[in-house]
Design an enzyme around this catalytic site. Structure first.
Site, short mmCIF file in Angstrom:
data_model
loop_
_atom_site.label_atom_id
_atom_site.label_comp_id
_atom_site.label_asym_id
_atom_site.label_seq_id
_atom_site.Cartn_x
_atom_site.Cartn_y
_atom_site.Cartn_z
N ASP A 1 0.82 -1.20 0.00
CA ASP A 1 0.00 0.00 0.00
C ASP A 1 0.85 1.26 0.00
O ASP A 1 1.87 1.35 0.69
CB ASP A 1 -0.91 0.01 1.23
CG ASP A 1 -1.79 1.24 1.27
OD1 ASP A 1 -2.71 1.32 0.44
OD2 ASP A 1 -1.53 2.13 2.10
N GLU B 1 0.47 -1.19 -5.08
CA GLU B 1 -0.66 -0.27 -5.07
C GLU B 1 -0.12 1.09 -5.48
O GLU B 1 0.19 1.94 -4.65
CB GLU B 1 -1.31 -0.23 -3.69
CG GLU B 1 -2.65 0.52 -3.67
CD GLU B 1 -2.53 1.98 -3.22
OE1 GLU B 1 -3.46 2.75 -3.50
OE2 GLU B 1 -1.51 2.34 -2.61
#
Length: 643
Positions: free
Chosen positions: A281, A323
């Site tokens: 992330d 991501e």
């Protein structure tokens, strides 16, 4: 590469760490070390001033993880090494959800797998489930403890049990690993506030505003409405802490190699629970450089390479997913380019495809998509995309100004049009989205909403029939493109969204929760009720994915080419493979659109449409007419049509 390429000091460390393992295990690790040592050392040498020391710490971490790895996961490693393309095959289908909104708890998710199996799911992404800070936590992306799960979801043992249950069904578990920041309540931050200089150096803390102000000149604001600026003064450390996302999310100092080693240990522990894919992330934000937007810096890819090489030593079955929601020109490096080819993330989000799908459906034109998608370099052979219609986040209109200008548009004007269209403010729009984070200074005006709500099946049901056609077209396009198509939870039951999203005080200021609805027992039951919205959506999406699984030309190794010269409302996607050729066509308009039949037969001599099994007959003018919002997959391959 011969074993002698690995320094003797490193082999001595490994021999000591693995002394209690049987010989075949020690031999396996030695072979992996020969293979991935160059990747590991090159990566840390590109970032850290003492690469030998950092590499030794990472190898030691990997050896410890390898020694602790359960036998069944060692067996999984062996299978994946023998089948390195396992995640690139056409039978890979993803599903993404919040565990509590799908099953209540981790154990509850494990009790509700039939719904996923019916969709053909082989890849399950459970949204942030590691222990977050209390209260507002950015949907779980403010992690307090990477070694525990949310108390309401269960325990680490429950996570291991779920991973085991999923693996028995051929489903890989995907979870989020937040790399850029931790919660202010994380132990590292607490130690920094307690005055420990080692942990203060885990973060980016400045004594006054001079340095922050210098950075702010070129930094964007991620959440301008409720978290303006990128720095927060914290009394506990008596300084300005870098906080890209929220005041209680402290950015980590990845220039400190101790941070890298900490995350390597976390990766080992998650891998040994049975997690098979780690979603990295906010990876684009890891490295800070004055005078830039502090995104997509070269060191990001070196850090990813170091983590991936470490994971390969201990758990080669584990994939990394980047991501990186970035512009189309910046996407490919996250799958590996140049010196990092084949050495960084295995999969990455194809954000550009998602944006162009929504752009085509709003404008009824394919020209911008053809130009923007056609300009992307080929995908590295070792990696692939995650393709998706939408995700848990808002949709940001990442339209490149140069791409827009090339087809006679302005980037700002088209972005404004898309915001107006999907907020339901443009005349004739069937969408019922919500504007998210409007920034009048930059014109950024993102949109929240489920696929049903954005296509015409929202609370007011402005265009139900057209909505289903658009929903199927969008899923057919992500499925034909190549990679891993991921279905976002709720879209398979045509959910209009969570009407009570603002009732929870923790969510009231964040309308992204409108498109994070629960999938309830009633929703799953509705999938079996003929004629219901849920049944139409579920069966249609499942049919697309089942058909895809039987088409070897949709393996990710088959390149994606666009067919030039078609009608402005028709996009053509060509997939050539040794097994045959597949021509995918989508009509993004509400009218019948023509396709010259000779174009079809030029690519597929004996055309068969395998999604709806209809014949493709030209009219007297030699044109084959596509119905509104139709999706055709045309091939000579017959196995799929018999399924």
């Amino acid at each position: 590469m011969p074993r002698s390429a690995v320094p003797d000091a490193i082999t001595d460390l490994v021999d000591a760490a693995l002394a209690d393992l049987p010989q075949h295990r020690r031999d396996a690790f030695a072979l992996r070390l020969e293979r991935w040592w160059p990747d590991l050392h090159d990566a840390v040498a590109a970032v850290y001033p003492s690469p030998d020391d950092v590499a030794a710490r990472l190898v030691t971490t990997a050896a410890a993880g390898f020694a602790a790895r359960p036998d069944d996961l060692h067996a999984l490693d062996d299978r994946r090494l023998l089948n390195p393309d396992w995640f690139r095959r056409p039978d890979m289908v993803g599903y993404a959800c919040y565990a509590d909104r799908y099953g209540g708890t981790l154990a509850g998710v494990g009790e509700r797998l039939e719904h996923l199996s019916g969709l053909g799911v082989t890849y399950l992404h459970l949204m942030p489930l590691l222990d977050p800070r209390p209260g507002d936590n950015d949907g779980g992306y403010a992690v307090r403890n990477y070694r525990a799960v949310r108390e309401d979801l269960g325990t680490i043992d429950d996570l291991r049990d779920l991973a085991t249950a999923l693996r028995s069904r051929g489903i890989s578990l995907v979870i989020d690993l937040v790399l850029n920041h931790v919660a202010r309540e994380h132990e590292w931050a607490e130690r920094a506030r307690a005055g420990d200089p080692a942990y203060r150096d885990y973060f980016l803390i400045h004594p006054d505003r001079d340095t922050p102000d210098a950075y702010e000149r070129t930094l964007p604001e991620v959440f301008p409405d409720f978290a303006p600026g990128n720095f927060t003064f914290d009394d506990g450390v008596n300084g300005w802490v870098w906080t890209t996302f929220n005041a209680w999310q402290w950015d980590l100092n990845w220039a400190n190699p101790a941070v890298l080693v900490e995350f390597a240990e976390i990766v080992m522990e998650l891998a040994n629970l049975g997690v098979e894919v780690l979603r990295l992330d906010a990876i684009a934000f890891l490295w800070k450089r004055l005078g830039t937007n502090c995104q997509n810096q070269p060191e990001v890819h070196a850090i990813t390479q170091a983590l991936r090489a470490t994971a390969r030593l201990a758990a080669p079955a584990v994939l990394f997913k980047a991501e990186a929601i970035v512009g189309p020109r910046e996407l490919l490096p996250y799958l590996g380019q140049g010196r990092h080819t084949g050495r960084v993330s295995d999969v990455a989000y194809h954000n550009s495809l998602m944006v162009q799908i929504w752009s085509m459906l709003a404008s009824g034109s394919t020209r911008l998509a053809e130009h923007a998608l056609g300009a992307l370099p080929p995908t590295p052979s070792s990696g692939t995309w995650v393709t998706y219609v939408r995700c848990h986040d808002d949709i940001g209109w990442a339209i490149d100004d140069g791409d827009a200008a090339a087809v006679g548009l302005t980037g700002a004007g088209h972005r404004r049009f898309l915001s107006d269209w999907y907020a339901g403010e443009f005349p004739g729009s069937p969408a019922e989205g919500l504007v998210f984070q409007h920034n009048p200074d930059t014109g950024d005006r993102r949109v929240s909403g489920t696929t049903a709500a954005l296509t015409g099946l929202g609370p007011s049901r402005r265009d139900p029939d057209g909505a289903f056609a658009r929903l199927f077209l969008a899923h057919a396009l992500i499925a034909v493109w190549g990679g891993i198509p991921v279905i976002w939870s709720g879209d398979e039951v045509a959910s209009p969204g969570d009407s009570a999203w603002a009732d929870d005080p923790e969510h009231a200021a964040d309308n992204r929760w409108v498109h994070r609805p629960a999938v309830t027992a009633a929703d799953r039951a509705a999938c079996r009720q003929p004629g219901s919205d849920a049944q139409r959506a579920y069966d249609g999406v499942a049919h697309v994915m089942r058909t895809r699984a039987g088409l070897p030309m949709l393996h990710a190794e088959a390149p994606v080419d666009l067919v030039p010269g078609l009608d402005d409302g028709v996009l053509g996607v060509l997939r050539r493979h040794p097994s045959g050729t597949l021509l995918g066509l989508v009509n993004v308009t509400g009218e019948h659109r023509p396709v010259p039949h000779h174009v079809i037969t030029h690519h597929v001599a004996d055309p068969r449409e395998v999604l709806s099994h209809h014949t493709i007959d030209p009219d007297d003018a030699g044109l084959s007419w596509m119905p509104p919002y139709a999706a055709w997959w045309i091939t000579e391959f017959t196995d799929a049509s018999s399924r």
